[in-house]
Design a protein around this motif. Structure first.
Motif, PDB file in Angstrom:
ATOM      1  N   ASN A 182       0.862  -1.182   0.000  1.00 37.21           N
ATOM      2  CA  ASN A 182       0.000   0.000   0.000  1.00 37.21           C
ATOM      3  C   ASN A 182       0.895   1.227   0.000  1.00 37.21           C
ATOM      4  N   ASN A 183       1.189   1.685  -1.198  1.00 35.83           N
ATOM      5  CA  ASN A 183       2.150   2.789  -1.373  1.00 35.83           C
ATOM      6  C   ASN A 183       1.480   4.103  -1.755  1.00 35.83           C
ATOM      7  N   ALA A 184       0.377   4.042  -2.499  1.00 36.46           N
ATOM      8  CA  ALA A 184      -0.258   5.269  -3.004  1.00 36.46           C
ATOM      9  C   ALA A 184      -0.551   6.242  -1.865  1.00 36.46           C
ATOM     10  N   GLY A 185      -0.280   7.498  -2.108  1.00 40.10           N
ATOM     11  CA  GLY A 185      -0.552   8.500  -1.080  1.00 40.10           C
ATOM     12  C   GLY A 185      -0.433   9.903  -1.628  1.00 40.10           C
ATOM     13  N   VAL A 186      -0.986  10.838  -0.892  1.00 45.46           N
ATOM     14  CA  VAL A 186      -0.895  12.258  -1.261  1.00 45.46           C
ATOM     15  C   VAL A 186      -0.437  13.072  -0.052  1.00 45.46           C
ATOM     16  N   ILE A 187       0.187  14.205  -0.340  1.00 51.24           N
ATOM     17  CA  ILE A 187       0.615  15.108   0.735  1.00 51.24           C
ATOM     18  C   ILE A 187      -0.580  15.914   1.254  1.00 51.24           C
ATOM     19  N   GLY A 188      -1.641  15.979   0.460  1.00 51.34           N
ATOM     20  CA  GLY A 188      -2.808  16.784   0.857  1.00 51.34           C
ATOM     21  C   GLY A 188      -2.706  18.179   0.268  1.00 51.34           C
ATOM     22  N   GLY A 189      -3.686  18.984   0.511  1.00 48.34           N
ATOM     23  CA  GLY A 189      -3.732  20.309  -0.109  1.00 48.34           C
ATOM     24  C   GLY A 189      -2.820  21.314   0.579  1.00 48.34           C
ATOM     25  N   ASP A 190      -2.963  22.566   0.171  1.00 50.81           N
ATOM     26  CA  ASP A 190      -2.094  23.648   0.670  1.00 50.81           C
ATOM     27  C   ASP A 190      -2.599  24.270   1.965  1.00 50.81           C
ATOM     28  N   HIS A 191      -3.762  23.809   2.445  1.00 54.79           N
ATOM     29  CA  HIS A 191      -4.388  24.497   3.580  1.00 54.79           C
ATOM     30  C   HIS A 191      -4.439  23.560   4.784  1.00 54.79           C
ATOM     31  N   GLN A 192      -3.255  23.390   5.414  1.00 52.89           N
ATOM     32  CA  GLN A 192      -3.144  22.421   6.513  1.00 52.89           C
ATOM     33  C   GLN A 192      -2.591  23.052   7.780  1.00 52.89           C
ATOM     34  N   SER A 193      -2.604  24.389   7.864  1.00 56.72           N
ATOM     35  CA  SER A 193      -2.053  25.065   9.036  1.00 56.72           C
ATOM     36  C   SER A 193      -3.169  25.671   9.869  1.00 56.72           C
ATOM     37  N   LEU A 194      -2.932  25.769  11.161  1.00 52.26           N
ATOM     38  CA  LEU A 194      -3.918  26.348  12.073  1.00 52.26           C
ATOM     39  C   LEU A 194      -4.336  27.737  11.591  1.00 52.26           C
ATOM     40  N   GLY A 195      -5.637  27.953  11.491  1.00 50.31           N
ATOM     41  CA  GLY A 195      -6.159  29.215  10.970  1.00 50.31           C
ATOM     42  C   GLY A 195      -6.480  29.158   9.490  1.00 50.31           C
ATOM     43  N   ASP A 196      -6.026  28.088   8.830  1.00 50.00           N
ATOM     44  CA  ASP A 196      -6.214  27.989   7.373  1.00 50.00           C
ATOM     45  C   ASP A 196      -6.463  26.530   6.978  1.00 50.00           C
ATOM     46  N   ILE A 197      -7.227  25.827   7.807  1.00 52.81           N
ATOM     47  CA  ILE A 197      -7.426  24.397   7.522  1.00 52.81           C
ATOM     48  C   ILE A 197      -8.614  24.218   6.582  1.00 52.81           C
ATOM     49  N   ASP A 198      -8.379  23.483   5.503  1.00 51.33           N
ATOM     50  CA  ASP A 198      -9.458  23.129   4.573  1.00 51.33           C
ATOM     51  C   ASP A 198      -9.915  21.710   4.940  1.00 51.33           C
ATOM     52  N   TYR A 199     -11.095  21.613   5.538  1.00 52.51           N
ATOM     53  CA  TYR A 199     -11.556  20.327   6.063  1.00 52.51           C
ATOM     54  C   TYR A 199     -11.962  19.347   4.960  1.00 52.51           C
ATOM     55  N   ASP A 200     -12.406  19.872   3.832  1.00 53.24           N
ATOM     56  CA  ASP A 200     -12.718  18.970   2.714  1.00 53.24           C
ATOM     57  C   ASP A 200     -11.437  18.313   2.185  1.00 53.24           C
ATOM     58  N   GLU A 201     -10.393  19.116   2.085  1.00 53.51           N
ATOM     59  CA  GLU A 201      -9.096  18.566   1.654  1.00 53.51           C
ATOM     60  C   GLU A 201      -8.606  17.508   2.654  1.00 53.51           C
ATOM     61  N   TRP A 202      -8.824  17.795   3.930  1.00 56.37           N
ATOM     62  CA  TRP A 202      -8.390  16.846   4.972  1.00 56.37           C
ATOM     63  C   TRP A 202      -9.129  15.509   4.799  1.00 56.37           C
ATOM     64  N   MET A 203     -10.439  15.584   4.566  1.00 55.89           N
ATOM     65  CA  MET A 203     -11.227  14.366   4.350  1.00 55.89           C
ATOM     66  C   MET A 203     -10.705  13.582   3.141  1.00 55.89           C
ATOM     67  N   GLN A 259       5.424  20.917  12.970  1.00 55.39           N
ATOM     68  CA  GLN A 259       4.251  21.791  13.028  1.00 55.39           C
ATOM     69  C   GLN A 259       3.497  21.697  11.714  1.00 55.39           C
ATOM     70  N   GLY A 260       2.189  21.923  11.798  1.00 59.38           N
ATOM     71  CA  GLY A 260       1.390  22.016  10.575  1.00 59.38           C
ATOM     72  C   GLY A 260       1.107  20.675   9.936  1.00 59.38           C
ATOM     73  N   ARG A 261       0.668  20.727   8.660  1.00 62.63           N
ATOM     74  CA  ARG A 261       0.303  19.529   7.905  1.00 62.63           C
ATOM     75  C   ARG A 261      -0.669  18.637   8.686  1.00 62.63           C
ATOM     76  N   PHE A 262      -1.755  19.258   9.143  1.00 59.24           N
ATOM     77  CA  PHE A 262      -2.749  18.500   9.906  1.00 59.24           C
ATOM     78  C   PHE A 262      -3.234  17.281   9.126  1.00 59.24           C
ATOM     79  N   ALA A 263      -3.558  17.475   7.854  1.00 63.39           N
ATOM     80  CA  ALA A 263      -4.157  16.397   7.075  1.00 63.39           C
ATOM     81  C   ALA A 263      -3.168  15.247   6.868  1.00 63.39           C
ATOM     82  N   TYR A 264      -1.987  15.579   6.344  1.00 59.66           N
ATOM     83  CA  TYR A 264      -1.032  14.518   6.016  1.00 59.66           C
ATOM     84  C   TYR A 264      -0.570  13.767   7.261  1.00 59.66           C
ATOM     85  N   ASN A 265      -0.143  14.517   8.285  1.00 60.29           N
ATOM     86  CA  ASN A 265       0.432  13.863   9.459  1.00 60.29           C
ATOM     87  C   ASN A 265      -0.596  12.996  10.169  1.00 60.29           C
ATOM     88  N   SER A 266      -1.819  13.516  10.302  1.00 59.88           N
ATOM     89  CA  SER A 266      -2.847  12.727  10.995  1.00 59.88           C
ATOM     90  C   SER A 266      -3.256  11.522  10.151  1.00 59.88           C
TER      91      SER A 266
END
Ligand SMILES: NC(=O)c1ccc[n+]([C@@H]2O[C@H](COP(=O)([O-])OP(=O)(O)OC[C@H]3O[C@@H](n4cnc5c(N)ncnc54)[C@H](OP(=O)(O)O)[C@@H]3O)[C@@H](O)[C@H]2O)c1
Length: 232
Positions: free
Chosen positions: A84-105, A149-156
């Protein structure tokens, strides 16, 4: 006897290098899964140059219909190794104050649910192997002890991937199916960037050797690309 490996995200980056490793090392049938086979030029060229060793099959790991079609293309064939290798870094909006929740999903759908979805769809095939192995290409950024710090979507997404894989490991241990997670290193791919520490061949060759050496005592563990244990 020929063994079969499935590699997701096989058209570029670490996945493509893993295809080359399996091609160069022994008797493998390689099922190279990718989102857009028609635009996977390098993968198609490599497959054309072999004698049917590489089978390219469409797979979007986040799409249930695509995963079902992929499983039905494989049918009742045995799978020895699922990567299982496929993956994405996620969008550009992963920092506190600028989180895009759709991108996170979307990131969770690919990086976390995707590997579980693919594994679940192929588990009957993996059960046919005498030495079934499931590996997930995770990331050090999913480790709790890694200070960042940051990258809420990718790291989580990678932290949750690790937890999901440990659950799979617990459930499959009694069947002697090994489940292991790997940080592939910081790798010079589209995702890692050219300033990264190691090349895709360095990462993939080392990962290949690690996968070959996996034993049941390794199941549920998190490793670095060089085989050393990774802290959680
Ligand atoms: N590079 C690094 O430094 C690094 C570090 C830690 C962990 N990792 C992990 O290593 C793995 C491979 O990364 P990479 O560096 O090789 O990245 P990459 O060069 O960006 O390649 C990513 C691969 O994943 C595929 N993919 C993305 N979304 C998909 C989906 N929904 N369904 C199927 N395939 C999909 C891409 O296909 P398309 O071409 O269709 O987009 C591509 O083949 C990832 O899981 C990544 O998180 C990488």
């Amino acid at each position: 006897m020929t063994k079969t490996v499935v590699i997701t995200g096989a058209n570029r980056g670490i996945g493509f290098e893993l295809v080359k490793c399996y091609l160069a090392n022994g008797d493998w049938h390689i099922i190279a899964a990718c989102r857009s086979p028609e635009s996977a030029k390098a993968l198609n060229s490599l497959a054309d140059a072999t004698d049917g060793d590489i089978e390219i099959v469409q797979l979007d790991v986040a799409n249930a219909d695509s995963v079902a079609a992929f499983a039905s293309a494989i049918g009742d064939r045995k799978i020895d190794v699922l990567i299982n290798n496929a993956g994405v870094i996620g969008g550009d909006h992963q920092s506190l104050g600028d989180i895009d929740y759709d991108e996170w999903m979307e990131t969770l759908a690919i990086n976390t649910l995707g590997p579980v979805r693919v594994t679940e769809a192929l588990i009957s095939n993996i059960r046919k192997s005498d030495n079934g192995k499931i590996v997930a290409i995770s990331s050090q950024l999913g480790a709790m002890q890694y200070q960042t710090q940051g990258r809420f979507a990718y790291n989580s997404s990678k932290a949750a991937l690790n937890r999901a894989m440990t659950l799979l490991a617990s459930q499959l241990r009694s069947e002697s199916i090994i489940v292991a997670m790997y940080h592939p290193g910081w790798v010079q791919t589209d995702m890692g960037g050219q300033q990264a520490d190691i090349t895709p061949p360095e990462s993939a060759n080392s990962l290949f050797q690690c996968f070959e050496k996996l034993v049941l005592a390794d199941t549920g563990k998190f490793f670095k690309w060089n085989g050393e244990p990774h802290a959680w």
